[in-house]
Design a protein around this motif. Structure first.
Motif, PDB file in Angstrom:
ATOM      1  N   THR A   1       0.857  -1.180   0.000  1.00 43.45           N
ATOM      2  CA  THR A   1       0.000   0.000   0.000  1.00 43.45           C
ATOM      3  C   THR A   1       0.898   1.237   0.000  1.00 43.45           C
ATOM      4  N   PRO A   2       0.374   2.389  -0.394  1.00 42.75           N
ATOM      5  CA  PRO A   2       1.208   3.607  -0.409  1.00 42.75           C
ATOM      6  C   PRO A   2       1.862   3.905   0.940  1.00 42.75           C
ATOM      7  N   PHE A   3       1.108   3.696   2.037  1.00 46.50           N
ATOM      8  CA  PHE A   3       1.672   3.988   3.364  1.00 46.50           C
ATOM      9  C   PHE A   3       2.811   3.034   3.694  1.00 46.50           C
ATOM     10  N   ASN A   4       2.600   1.736   3.471  1.00 43.38           N
ATOM     11  CA  ASN A   4       3.648   0.754   3.775  1.00 43.38           C
ATOM     12  C   ASN A   4       4.872   0.958   2.893  1.00 43.38           C
ATOM     13  N   ARG A   5       4.648   1.313   1.627  1.00 44.46           N
ATOM     14  CA  ARG A   5       5.766   1.549   0.718  1.00 44.46           C
ATOM     15  C   ARG A   5       6.575   2.757   1.176  1.00 44.46           C
ATOM     16  N   SER A   6       5.868   3.808   1.605  1.00 44.95           N
ATOM     17  CA  SER A   6       6.554   5.006   2.093  1.00 44.95           C
ATOM     18  C   SER A   6       7.354   4.685   3.354  1.00 44.95           C
ATOM     19  N   TYR A   7       6.794   3.858   4.225  1.00 43.25           N
ATOM     20  CA  TYR A   7       7.471   3.475   5.465  1.00 43.25           C
ATOM     21  C   TYR A   7       8.745   2.689   5.146  1.00 43.25           C
ATOM     22  N   LEU A   8       8.638   1.743   4.209  1.00 41.45           N
ATOM     23  CA  LEU A   8       9.803   0.950   3.831  1.00 41.45           C
ATOM     24  C   LEU A   8      10.871   1.822   3.181  1.00 41.45           C
ATOM     25  N   GLU A   9      10.455   2.796   2.401  1.00 36.64           N
ATOM     26  CA  GLU A   9      11.419   3.691   1.768  1.00 36.64           C
ATOM     27  C   GLU A   9      12.163   4.518   2.810  1.00 36.64           C
ATOM     28  N   ASP A  10      11.492   4.868   3.903  1.00 35.96           N
ATOM     29  CA  ASP A  10      12.173   5.552   5.007  1.00 35.96           C
ATOM     30  C   ASP A  10      13.206   4.624   5.639  1.00 35.96           C
ATOM     31  N   MET A  11      12.835   3.360   5.770  1.00 32.28           N
ATOM     32  CA  MET A  11      13.782   2.361   6.292  1.00 32.28           C
ATOM     33  C   MET A  11      15.009   2.266   5.384  1.00 32.28           C
ATOM     34  N   ILE A  12      14.753   2.279   4.090  1.00 32.68           N
ATOM     35  CA  ILE A  12      15.841   2.184   3.114  1.00 32.68           C
ATOM     36  C   ILE A  12      16.800   3.365   3.263  1.00 32.68           C
ATOM     37  N   LEU A  13      16.247   4.570   3.393  1.00 30.44           N
ATOM     38  CA  LEU A  13      17.076   5.762   3.553  1.00 30.44           C
ATOM     39  C   LEU A  13      17.930   5.678   4.816  1.00 30.44           C
ATOM     40  N   VAL A  14      17.313   5.213   5.905  1.00 37.59           N
ATOM     41  CA  VAL A  14      18.023   5.129   7.185  1.00 37.59           C
ATOM     42  C   VAL A  14      19.171   4.131   7.110  1.00 37.59           C
ATOM     43  N   LEU A  15      18.887   2.936   6.618  1.00 31.91           N
ATOM     44  CA  LEU A  15      19.898   1.883   6.615  1.00 31.91           C
ATOM     45  C   LEU A  15      21.000   2.122   5.599  1.00 31.91           C
ATOM     46  N   ARG A  16      20.636   2.557   4.392  1.00 31.32           N
ATOM     47  CA  ARG A  16      21.658   2.741   3.360  1.00 31.32           C
ATOM     48  C   ARG A  16      22.557   3.932   3.657  1.00 31.32           C
ATOM     49  N   ALA A  17      22.090   4.843   4.503  1.00 27.26           N
ATOM     50  CA  ALA A  17      22.925   5.983   4.895  1.00 27.26           C
ATOM     51  C   ALA A  17      23.727   5.690   6.162  1.00 27.26           C
TER      52      ALA A  17
ATOM     53  N   GLU B   1      14.186  -8.672   4.587  1.00 25.55           N
ATOM     54  CA  GLU B   1      13.426  -9.317   5.662  1.00 25.55           C
ATOM     55  C   GLU B   1      12.266  -8.423   6.108  1.00 25.55           C
ATOM     56  N   ALA B   2      12.542  -7.125   6.233  1.00 26.98           N
ATOM     57  CA  ALA B   2      11.502  -6.172   6.649  1.00 26.98           C
ATOM     58  C   ALA B   2      10.383  -6.121   5.616  1.00 26.98           C
ATOM     59  N   ALA B   3      10.739  -6.111   4.328  1.00 26.43           N
ATOM     60  CA  ALA B   3       9.738  -6.060   3.263  1.00 26.43           C
ATOM     61  C   ALA B   3       8.862  -7.307   3.281  1.00 26.43           C
ATOM     62  N   GLN B   4       9.470  -8.454   3.499  1.00 30.83           N
ATOM     63  CA  GLN B   4       8.698  -9.708   3.546  1.00 30.83           C
ATOM     64  C   GLN B   4       7.757  -9.724   4.738  1.00 30.83           C
ATOM     65  N   GLN B   5       8.250  -9.277   5.905  1.00 24.69           N
ATOM     66  CA  GLN B   5       7.396  -9.202   7.098  1.00 24.69           C
ATOM     67  C   GLN B   5       6.244  -8.231   6.883  1.00 24.69           C
ATOM     68  N   MET B   6       6.554  -7.113   6.227  1.00 23.99           N
ATOM     69  CA  MET B   6       5.535  -6.089   5.990  1.00 23.99           C
ATOM     70  C   MET B   6       4.421  -6.607   5.088  1.00 23.99           C
ATOM     71  N   LEU B   7       4.785  -7.375   4.069  1.00 19.19           N
ATOM     72  CA  LEU B   7       3.775  -7.926   3.161  1.00 19.19           C
ATOM     73  C   LEU B   7       2.903  -8.962   3.859  1.00 19.19           C
ATOM     74  N   ILE B   8       3.523  -9.774   4.700  1.00 18.97           N
ATOM     75  CA  ILE B   8       2.747 -10.764   5.457  1.00 18.97           C
ATOM     76  C   ILE B   8       1.738 -10.064   6.360  1.00 18.97           C
ATOM     77  N   ALA B   9       2.204  -9.002   7.052  1.00 24.16           N
ATOM     78  CA  ALA B   9       1.320  -8.238   7.936  1.00 24.16           C
ATOM     79  C   ALA B   9       0.231  -7.528   7.138  1.00 24.16           C
ATOM     80  N   GLN B  10       0.600  -7.021   5.959  1.00 20.57           N
ATOM     81  CA  GLN B  10      -0.364  -6.313   5.116  1.00 20.57           C
ATOM     82  C   GLN B  10      -1.514  -7.230   4.699  1.00 20.57           C
TER      83      GLN B  10
END
Length: 219
Positions: free
Chosen positions: A18-34, A48-57
């Motif tokens: 969903t747009p909200f979950n995708r935005s949340y994951l993109e924030d995770m990406i920015l944090v970790l890759r930086a 792993e986070a993306a897979q968990q997020m899809l299961i929860a979704q």
């Protein structure tokens, strides 16, 4: 699974969110890759986070219900316990930006200059360059990328297309640096006037720059 394969898989999973979950994951990406976490471990954690997020979704839960309100807090322990990256990594990052910008500059000068030579018999303004241009493109690219990264990190976590709190202090610092670079460039332009640079030389420099990106920075 290699880093590129994990990034590709992560992108595929993001398309299913969903747009909200995708935005949340993109924030995770920015944090970790930086962060200072190893690139391979970074992509493993994000996948792993993306897979968990899809299961929860699929169960009707949102990202915040799984990982909490702060994307950075979820990886806080991993980031804090990871040894600092060697100084070379940061140096490579800040060298790669102007290297890329100058490679593109020489590429454009080569293409347009060669076309101009073919059509008019002269490369014109694309057959010369100044130290001011090189300095402006090189240092200016670092300032531009840093401003973009600051802006991206300030985006709101909600689905609404609005920008979060703007860091006026950080913006002012980058503007001040840009002004210094411009004035320094103007001063240097008086000391070092433009010099001739054949489109063919620009082409060679551009190709060398691309090879450098591949074998030095992106290996």
């Amino acid at each position: 699974m290699k880093v590129k394969e994990m990034i590709k898989e992560n992108n595929r999973l993001r398309e299913q969110m969903t747009p909200f979950n995708r935005s949340y994951l993109e924030d995770m990406i920015l944090v970790l890759r930086a962060s200072r976490v190893d690139p391979l471990r970074t992509e493993e954690l994000l996948l792993e986070a993306a897979q968990q997020m899809l299961i929860a979704q699929k169960k009707g839960n949102t990202a915040t219900q799984v990982f909490g309100d702060d994307p950075e807090a979820y990886f806080k322990e991993v980031i804090e316990t990871t040894p600092s990256r060697p100084a070379r990594s940061k140096l490579n990052y800040y060298l790669m930006i102007p290297w890329t910008a100058l490679t593109l500059l020489f590429g454009v000068m080569a293409i347009v200059g060669l076309i101009s030579e073919w059509t008019t018999g002269s490369a014109g303004m694309f057959g010369q360059i100044s130290l001011f241009t090189l300095l402006s493109v090189g240092l200016g690219s670092i300032i531009f990328i840093e401003m973009i990264m600051k802006w991206m990190s300030s985006l709101s976590d909600t689905d609404a297309p609005r920008v979060g709190k703007f860091n006026i202090k950080g913006f002012g610092v980058y503007i001040a640096i840009a002004v210094v670079v411009i004035y320094a460039g103007l001063y240097l332009s008086q000391l070092f006037p433009p010099f001739a640079l054949s489109p063919w030389v620009s082409l060679i420099l551009s190709i060398a720059g691309l090879l450098g990106l591949k074998f030095i920075f992106l290996k």
